[in-house]
Motif scaffolding. Sequence first.
Motif, PDB file in Angstrom:
ATOM      1  N   CYS A  64       0.733  -1.157  -0.113  1.00 26.84           N
ATOM      2  CA  CYS A  64       0.123  -0.011  -0.019  1.00 26.84           C
ATOM      3  C   CYS A  64       0.878   1.171  -0.070  1.00 26.84           C
ATOM      4  CB  CYS A  64      -0.901   0.084   1.321  1.00 26.84           C
ATOM      5  SG  CYS A  64      -2.105  -1.286   1.101  1.00 26.84           S
ATOM      6  N   GLU A  65       0.322   2.388  -0.742  1.00 25.99           N
ATOM      7  CA  GLU A  65       1.167   3.326  -0.986  1.00 25.99           C
ATOM      8  C   GLU A  65       0.966   4.301   0.516  1.00 25.99           C
ATOM      9  OE1 GLU A  65       0.157   6.152  -4.139  1.00 25.99           O
ATOM     10  OE2 GLU A  65       0.523   4.515  -5.469  1.00 25.99           O
ATOM     11  N   GLN A  66      -0.166   4.275   1.148  1.00 17.68           N
ATOM     12  CA  GLN A  66      -0.600   4.897   2.506  1.00 17.68           C
ATOM     13  C   GLN A  66      -0.502   3.675   3.316  1.00 17.68           C
ATOM     14  OE1 GLN A  66      -4.270   7.096   1.856  1.00 17.68           O
ATOM     15  NE2 GLN A  66      -3.011   8.601   0.772  1.00 17.68           N
TER      16      GLN A  66
END
Length: 88
Positions: A64-66
């Motif tokens: 996940c990017e965040q």
Amino acid sequence: MRLLTHNFLQSNVKGTEKGYPLNIEVTTIKYEESPVDKEFLLNLLPKVNYNALVAAVKQMSPHCEQPLPELPETMDVSNAEQNQNLDD
């Protein structure tokens, strides 16, 4: 696939000894914000295999990017009164 949906899936392949929970092999993640229906979630919590949910979050987190929120290792999902106080 939503993580709550994943929590209810199992393999029905003939000869499978342990078809639940399914392993997640991440190829693409698409983030879509959606409204939270707290009442629906509170009704669904007693049916959720919380250990499988935590495992799924841990499998997806590195992709996940965040960052995904940290979940407590254990949670009594059957305690309706306690769950009423969950943060939104």
